[in-house]
Design a protein around this motif. Structure first.
Motif, PDB file in Angstrom:
ATOM      1  N   ILE A 189      -6.012   1.285   2.982  1.00 61.82           N
ATOM      2  CA  ILE A 189      -6.223   2.517   2.230  1.00 61.82           C
ATOM      3  C   ILE A 189      -7.404   2.275   1.313  1.00 61.82           C
ATOM      4  O   ILE A 189      -7.608   1.152   0.833  1.00 61.82           O
ATOM      5  N   GLY A 190      -8.216   3.296   1.099  1.00 66.52           N
ATOM      6  CA  GLY A 190      -9.358   3.093   0.218  1.00 66.52           C
ATOM      7  C   GLY A 190     -10.013   4.392  -0.183  1.00 66.52           C
ATOM      8  O   GLY A 190      -9.999   5.376   0.551  1.00 66.52           O
ATOM      9  N   GLY A 191     -10.562   4.382  -1.392  1.00 63.68           N
ATOM     10  CA  GLY A 191     -11.302   5.549  -1.866  1.00 63.68           C
ATOM     11  C   GLY A 191     -11.742   5.325  -3.294  1.00 63.68           C
ATOM     12  O   GLY A 191     -11.078   4.611  -4.043  1.00 63.68           O
ATOM     13  N   GLY A 192     -12.893   5.882  -3.672  1.00 64.79           N
ATOM     14  CA  GLY A 192     -13.363   5.789  -5.042  1.00 64.79           C
ATOM     15  C   GLY A 192     -13.831   4.402  -5.411  1.00 64.79           C
ATOM     16  O   GLY A 192     -14.233   3.604  -4.550  1.00 64.79           O
ATOM     17  N   TYR A 193     -13.728   4.089  -6.701  1.00 63.96           N
ATOM     18  CA  TYR A 193     -14.294   2.844  -7.206  1.00 63.96           C
ATOM     19  C   TYR A 193     -13.272   1.720  -7.136  1.00 63.96           C
ATOM     20  O   TYR A 193     -12.186   1.821  -7.710  1.00 63.96           O
ATOM     21  N   GLN A 194     -13.621   0.648  -6.441  1.00 62.19           N
ATOM     22  CA  GLN A 194     -12.704  -0.477  -6.279  1.00 62.19           C
ATOM     23  C   GLN A 194     -13.271  -1.776  -6.850  1.00 62.19           C
ATOM     24  O   GLN A 194     -12.689  -2.843  -6.670  1.00 62.19           O
ATOM     25  N   ALA A 232      -2.517   9.790  -1.384  1.00 61.22           N
ATOM     26  CA  ALA A 232      -1.319   9.045  -1.802  1.00 61.22           C
ATOM     27  C   ALA A 232      -0.071   9.887  -1.572  1.00 61.22           C
ATOM     28  O   ALA A 232       0.964   9.384  -1.127  1.00 61.22           O
ATOM     29  N   ASN A 280      -2.009   0.329   7.164  1.00 63.27           N
ATOM     30  CA  ASN A 280      -2.758  -0.908   7.414  1.00 63.27           C
ATOM     31  C   ASN A 280      -3.914  -1.066   6.431  1.00 63.27           C
ATOM     32  O   ASN A 280      -4.388  -2.165   6.192  1.00 63.27           O
ATOM     33  N   LYS A 339      -6.883   2.248  -9.570  1.00 62.24           N
ATOM     34  CA  LYS A 339      -7.459   2.395 -10.908  1.00 62.24           C
ATOM     35  C   LYS A 339      -7.158   3.815 -11.368  1.00 62.24           C
ATOM     36  O   LYS A 339      -7.596   4.776 -10.740  1.00 62.24           O
ATOM     37  N   ALA A 347       1.088   4.046  -2.940  1.00 59.64           N
ATOM     38  CA  ALA A 347       0.933   5.478  -2.684  1.00 59.64           C
ATOM     39  C   ALA A 347       2.099   6.258  -3.280  1.00 59.64           C
ATOM     40  O   ALA A 347       1.922   7.330  -3.864  1.00 59.64           O
ATOM     41  N   ALA A 362       0.840  -1.207   0.000  1.00 57.19           N
ATOM     42  CA  ALA A 362       0.000   0.000   0.000  1.00 57.19           C
ATOM     43  C   ALA A 362       0.872   1.253   0.000  1.00 57.19           C
ATOM     44  O   ALA A 362       0.567   2.245  -0.675  1.00 57.19           O
ATOM     45  N   THR A 363       1.958   1.204   0.746  1.00 57.17           N
ATOM     46  CA  THR A 363       2.888   2.330   0.745  1.00 57.17           C
ATOM     47  C   THR A 363       3.534   2.472  -0.629  1.00 57.17           C
ATOM     48  O   THR A 363       3.654   3.585  -1.164  1.00 57.17           O
ATOM     49  N   ASN A 381      -8.070  15.952  -6.343  1.00 60.95           N
ATOM     50  CA  ASN A 381      -8.508  14.562  -6.207  1.00 60.95           C
ATOM     51  C   ASN A 381      -8.057  14.075  -4.820  1.00 60.95           C
ATOM     52  O   ASN A 381      -6.858  13.989  -4.548  1.00 60.95           O
ATOM     53  N   VAL A 407      -6.722   9.410 -10.246  1.00 59.88           N
ATOM     54  CA  VAL A 407      -7.053   8.188  -9.517  1.00 59.88           C
ATOM     55  C   VAL A 407      -8.573   8.075  -9.475  1.00 59.88           C
ATOM     56  O   VAL A 407      -9.246   8.970  -8.968  1.00 59.88           O
ATOM     57  N   ASN A 408      -9.109   6.983 -10.008  1.00 61.23           N
ATOM     58  CA  ASN A 408     -10.549   6.749  -9.924  1.00 61.23           C
ATOM     59  C   ASN A 408     -10.909   5.911  -8.703  1.00 61.23           C
ATOM     60  O   ASN A 408     -12.044   5.966  -8.218  1.00 61.23           O
ATOM     61  N   GLY A 409      -9.941   5.135  -8.253  1.00 61.38           N
ATOM     62  CA  GLY A 409     -10.185   4.317  -7.073  1.00 61.38           C
ATOM     63  C   GLY A 409      -8.870   3.771  -6.566  1.00 61.38           C
ATOM     64  O   GLY A 409      -7.929   3.554  -7.334  1.00 61.38           O
ATOM     65  N   ILE A 410      -8.808   3.573  -5.264  1.00 61.54           N
ATOM     66  CA  ILE A 410      -7.599   3.008  -4.658  1.00 61.54           C
ATOM     67  C   ILE A 410      -8.053   2.156  -3.491  1.00 61.54           C
ATOM     68  O   ILE A 410      -9.047   2.486  -2.827  1.00 61.54           O
ATOM     69  N   GLY A 411      -7.366   1.047  -3.246  1.00 64.87           N
ATOM     70  CA  GLY A 411      -7.783   0.210  -2.127  1.00 64.87           C
ATOM     71  C   GLY A 411      -6.745  -0.833  -1.776  1.00 64.87           C
ATOM     72  O   GLY A 411      -5.995  -1.310  -2.620  1.00 64.87           O
ATOM     73  N   GLY A 412      -6.724  -1.171  -0.493  1.00 67.00           N
ATOM     74  CA  GLY A 412      -5.832  -2.228  -0.040  1.00 67.00           C
ATOM     75  C   GLY A 412      -5.900  -2.342   1.470  1.00 67.00           C
ATOM     76  O   GLY A 412      -6.167  -1.357   2.152  1.00 67.00           O
ATOM     77  N   GLY A 413      -5.710  -3.545   1.985  1.00 68.40           N
ATOM     78  CA  GLY A 413      -5.687  -3.741   3.423  1.00 68.40           C
ATOM     79  C   GLY A 413      -7.042  -3.574   4.063  1.00 68.40           C
ATOM     80  O   GLY A 413      -8.076  -3.739   3.417  1.00 68.40           O
ATOM     81  N   TYR A 414      -7.018  -3.208   5.341  1.00 68.97           N
ATOM     82  CA  TYR A 414      -8.244  -3.161   6.126  1.00 68.97           C
ATOM     83  C   TYR A 414      -8.918  -1.803   6.005  1.00 68.97           C
ATOM     84  O   TYR A 414      -8.328  -0.778   6.299  1.00 68.97           O
ATOM     85  N   GLN A 415     -10.181  -1.800   5.551  1.00 70.18           N
ATOM     86  CA  GLN A 415     -10.901  -0.541   5.358  1.00 70.18           C
ATOM     87  C   GLN A 415     -12.159  -0.471   6.219  1.00 70.18           C
ATOM     88  O   GLN A 415     -12.964   0.449   6.072  1.00 70.18           O
ATOM     89  N   PRO A 430      -0.766  -5.016   4.520  1.00 72.71           N
ATOM     90  CA  PRO A 430      -1.669  -5.660   3.557  1.00 72.71           C
ATOM     91  C   PRO A 430      -0.893  -6.528   2.556  1.00 72.71           C
ATOM     92  O   PRO A 430       0.243  -6.206   2.188  1.00 72.71           O
ATOM     93  N   VAL A 490     -14.405   8.286 -12.291  1.00 72.43           N
ATOM     94  CA  VAL A 490     -14.804   9.320 -11.345  1.00 72.43           C
ATOM     95  C   VAL A 490     -13.590   9.909 -10.643  1.00 72.43           C
ATOM     96  O   VAL A 490     -12.546   9.274 -10.535  1.00 72.43           O
TER      97      VAL A 490
END
Lengths: 464, 464
Positions: free
Chosen positions: B312-317, B237, B310, A332, A237, A233-234, B231, A309-317, A326, B324
Motif C-alpha cells: 500500500i502506498g500514497g503521499g509522503y513516506q 484505507a 501485499n 503519517k 488501513a 497493512a490491513t 483524501n 493522511v499525509n502519507g501511507i506505505g507498506g509492503g511492495y509498491q 508485509p 499534504v
C-alpha cells in the motif's frame, strides 16, 4: 478633500510612493533564500539592509539578533505616551527559492513594475508586507503631528520562516522580555481578494503523528501464510478507516474536547464572503468537496479540526506484483487543531485511540512531532476591531473576516508572550506566493501603508 | 524379507544408490539458474543433460521443447498395455540463484554428502524430486518384470519455474495433444516432516488486483484544504478496512460463491497432523495467528480463500513530515482462491465491490493480473488413493493429507489438459528451498524412488 487625517495619510503616501517602491525593489534584489546555504550571506545582507532602513525610518533601536541559523531583525520605537500599549509586528525577510527556469517571466531577483504590479520574489511574501510598515509609521507621524508613534512599536522580522522557523520559538523564549507586548500584529497572510478586504482572525494548530505497525519479522509469503497471521497493512488501513465517523467527524474520543465553536455572528460574516465553489475547487485541484457534515467549505478549512493522511506505505509498491504479507506499514497523520484544543491532549487521545485498536500480534510505534498551537482572536476583541477600523479607513469599504486553515509560528508568539495575535495581511491569492512571477499589487501595497498609518492610533484608543 | 515386489524394489534401489547419487550430483553441478541471464547456457546444458539421462533410463522418446525463454524437457515411455492410463509427471530443472556468500557452508554448485544428506542448489527443489523418477521407473520394471511401465508415462520438466513460468501455459496449450493425460503428478512440493509422510491434495488459486485512487490533481496543502476535499489515501484505507468482516471473512459480495467446503473427513485428517502453533509461528515469523473465525490455522492457509494487502502506498513516506493531501494512493491486493471459486467471477465481484465504495470526487483505476486457478483432488479420488498407497508401501506408515496454501503452474496443466492434478512431493520443510545449504535427505530421496516404483502399478489398477 478636506485636510482630514485620512487625506493627509493618503497624500503623504502618494508623495513618497516612488522612493518607497525604489527602496522595496532594492531589498527584493537581495536573494535572501533561507533554504539554500549558498544564499546564507544574502540572508545576512537582507537583515543588515532592513536594519539600516529601519534606522533611517526613525526607529531609535535596531538590532540584528543572531540565531543558530539565519539572523532576525529587531527594531523598537517607544511611544511618546508612557501609558501607550505595546505592539509587536511580526514578519520575515527571507524568501522562497526562485529561478528564471521555474517559469518566471523575468529575473525573480530583478524586480520590475508592469501593469501596476511589482514582480519579484518576496514582493508579497513577505518583504512587501514588512515594508509597508516603514512608510506607514512615517505617515502616522505626519498625519498626527506626533514625534513618536501612538503605540510603543516593536518589529521582529525573522530570517528562517521559509525554512520552517527552526529557531524561532527558542529566539522568542530567549528574548521574551524584549518582545513583551500587549498585542502581536502578524503581517504575513492575505485577504480574500482584490475587491474584498478582510482581516484574518486565527490560524489552525497542528499535531503530527507517525504510526508504524509491525507484523511478521520480515515479509512472508502470502500463499504459505495468508489468511492466518495478522497483516500490518490491513491493520493500519482499519486504523485509518476508523479515524472518521460516517458524518466526517474525527472519531478519536476526546479529540473535540474544548473546541471553540463558531459563533453565529462569525458564520454569518463568513457567509458574506463571495465564495465560489467551482473556483475554490480549482485552487484545491479537486473534483468535489467533502468533510464534516453541517459545515460549509470555509468553515471546514478555517474553523474545524481535521485528521488527514499525509502519507501511507507498506509492503511492495513497485511494478507488477509480489505476493507477500508485509513486515510493516506506516502512516503519517496530521491533525489541524482549532482554538480551545490542547495539542498535548490531542496527542494523548490519538495515542490511546490507536493503541486500543491494534490487534494481537502487531507491534506498534507511535511518534509525535512538536505541535503548533491554534490561535484565534474573538471578533469582539478591541484590538481586532481596531485593525478592522484602520483597514476600513484605508479601503473605504466594509471589512469582512476570514481565518487561515494552515498553521504558523505566530502561535509561538501567542504562547510565549501571552498576547493575542492579530493578522494584518494585505496580499491576494493571485500574488503567487512560493510560485513563479510572485507579485504585489501596488495599489494594495499602498493600502497597506495607509492601514498601518491608521492602525497605531486606533490601537492606542482601543487598548487604553 | 521375502521376495515381495516391495522388497525387490527396496533391494534394487539400494543396489543402484551410489550411481544414482553420483548422477544427481553431476546434474546439481550445472548451475541452471533461470533468473540470471549469465546462466542461460547452463539452463540449456541442464535440459540436455536431463534429456540424455532419460534416454539412458530407457525413455524411447526424449525431446527438448523450446520456449521464448528457457527450454523444457519432454519424455515419453509408452506402456506395453495399450489400455493403460496416461500419466504426466511435472517438475522443473531450473534452480534458484545461489552463491557461497549467501551463507552456504560449501559451494552451492559442488554437491557434497554430509550426515546422510546431499547439499547443493536444486537438491530438493526440484532436481532431486525429478530425479527419483528415473531410478523409480527402472525399479518398477525390475520388480514387475515388465519391459515397459504399467502406465503410459510422460514427463514434462520445465526450465522457468523459478522465474514464474512465464511461458509455461502457452507451452502447455501449444503441446496439449502431446501432453494429454488421465492424471498429472506434480513432483515439486513437500510433505509434512521427516516422520510424517503426507500427500498434498491441492493448491490455492490466485487473483491479484491493483487499485489506484486519485484525489487532487497534485498533492495539495493539508492546512489550506484539509477537511474539505476527499483524501484518496483515506478513501483507500476505508476500502481496505471493508475487505473483511469482523469474523475475518472476506466481505466482498459473491466472493465465496461456489467455494468447496472442507469435508469433516478432511478436517479430521488435518487434525491428525502434528501441528505445533509455536513452531508454525516461528516459520511465519509472526507473533500471533489471526484469520477467519471457525477454522484452524492449517484450514485457513490451505482450504480457505483470503484477501491480503501485499503493498500500500500514497503521499509522503520519507523522513519527517510533509503536510499534504496526497494526489493518489495505491493498494496491491491478492486473493487466494480455493476449489470451486472462479477467478473471473472473483475479479468481477472485487471490481463491483470496490467501485461501489469509491467516494465522490475520487477517480479510480482497477487492474487485474492474469489469475491462477485453484486445484484440488478429492480425498476419495482413485488416483489420489493410489498415490497414498504407493507412498504407504515405501514408508511403511499411515499417509496423511495436506494442501498447499500457495499457487502454482500445476493449475495450468489441470486447466489445459482437463486432468486431475496430484502432488507427490518427497521433501521436508528443513530442506531449505530457495535458501542457503539446500539439501535433500538421502533416505527420503530413496523413499521417493520406491514410491514412484510402486506408483505406476497402483495407478494402472486404480484408473482401469
Amino acid at each position: 478633500m478636506s485636510n482630514t487625517p485620512d487625506s493627509v495619510v493618503r497624500t503623504y503616501t502618494e508623495q513618497h510612493r516612488t522612493a518607497f517602491l525604489d527602496d522595496l525593489a532594492a531589498w527584493l534584489r537581495i536573494p535572501s533564500v533561507s533554504a539554500q546555504p549558498e544564499h546564507d550571506e544574502d540572508v545576512r545582507r537582507s537583515a543588515e539592509w532592513l536594519s539600516a532602513k529601519l534606522s533611517g525610518t526613525g526607529f531609535p533601536v535596531t538590532e540584528i539578533w543572531e540565531t543558530p541559523g539565519a539572523p532576525a531583525v529587531f527594531a523598537e520605537w517607544p511611544s511618546d505616551d508612557p501609558e501607550a500599549p505595546v505592539v509587536l509586528v511580526y514578519g520575515h525577510h527571507d524568501v522562497q527559492p526562485a529561478a528564471r527556469e521555474d517559469g518566471w517571466s523575468t529575473d525573480p531577483f530583478e524586480p520590475v513594475i508592469r501593469d501596476g504590479r511589482m514582480y519579484g520574489r518576496g514582493a508579497a511574501d513577505d518583504k512587501g508586507q514588512v515594508f509597508f510598515h516603514t512608510l506607514g509609521v512615517r505617515a502616522h507621524l505626519a498625519a498626527t503631528g506626533r514625534s513618536a508613534p501612538a503605540v510603543h512599536l516593536k518589529l521582529l522580522v525573522e530570517g528562517e520562516e521559509e525554512s520552517g522557523s527552526p529557531h524561532f520559538r527558542a529566539l522568542a523564549e530567549e528574548r521574551a522580555g524584549r518582545l513583551a507586548a500587549d498585542v502581536v500584529i502578524v503581517s504575513d497572510t492575505g485577504m480574500w481578494d482584490e475587491n474584498t478586504p478582510t482581516v484574518c482572525t486565527g490560524m489552525r494548530g497542528l499535531a503530527e503523528c507517525e504510526i508504524e505497525l509491525h507484523g511478521p519479522a520480515q515479509d512472508v509469503h502470502s500463499g504459505s501464510f495468508g489468511g492466518a497471521v495478522p497483516n500490518p497493512a490491513t491493520a493500519l488501513a482499519r486504523l485509518v478507516a476508523a479515524l472518521h465517523d460516517p458524518d466526517g467527524r474525527v472519531a478519536v474520543p476526546g479529540f473535540y474536547d474544548g473546541v471553540t465553536e463558531l459563533t453565529e455572528t462569525e458564520r454569518a460574516l463568513f457567509a458574506e464572503l463571495p465564495f465560489d465553489e467551482a473556483t475554490w475547487l480549482r485552487t484545491a485541484a479537486s473534483q468535489a468537496t467533502a468533510g464534516e457534515a453541517g459545515y460549509s467549505t470555509l468553515e471546514r478549512v478555517w474553523a474545524r479540526p481535521t485528521a488527514e493522511v499525509n502519507g501511507i506505505g507498506g509492503g511492495y509498491q513497485g511494478a507488477g506484483s509480489k505476493t507477500v504479507i508485509p513486515a510493516s506499514a506506516l502512516v503519517k497523520l496530521s491533525f489541524r487543531l482549532v482554538a480551545g484544543q490542547d495539542p498535548a491532549h490531542v496527542q494523548e487521545a490519538v495515542r490511546a485511540w490507536a493503541e486500543a485498536r491494534i490487534p494481537a500480534g502487531v507491534r506498534h510505534r507511535i511518534t509525535f512531532s512538536p505541535a503548533t498551537r491554534p490561535c484565534l482572536t474573538p471578533l469582539d476583541h478591541p484590538a481586532l476591531q481596531a485593525v478592522a477600523r484602520a483597514m476600513g479607513r484605508a479601503f473605504g469599504t466594509k471589512i469582512l473576516f476570514t481565518r487561515e486553515g494552515g498553521s504558523g509560528p505566530a502561535a509561538d508568539l501567542q504562547d510565549v508572550l501571552g498576547a493575542p495575535v492579530l493578522f494584518l495581511g494585505i496580499s491576494v491569492p493571485s500574488d503567487g506566493w512560493h510560485g513563479p512571477d510572485e507579485k504585489v499589487e501596488l495599489d494594495l501595497l499602498l493600502k497597506g501603508v495607509e492601514t498601518t498609518a491608521h492602525l497605531w492610533g486606533e490601537l492606542a484608543t482601543a487598548l487604553r
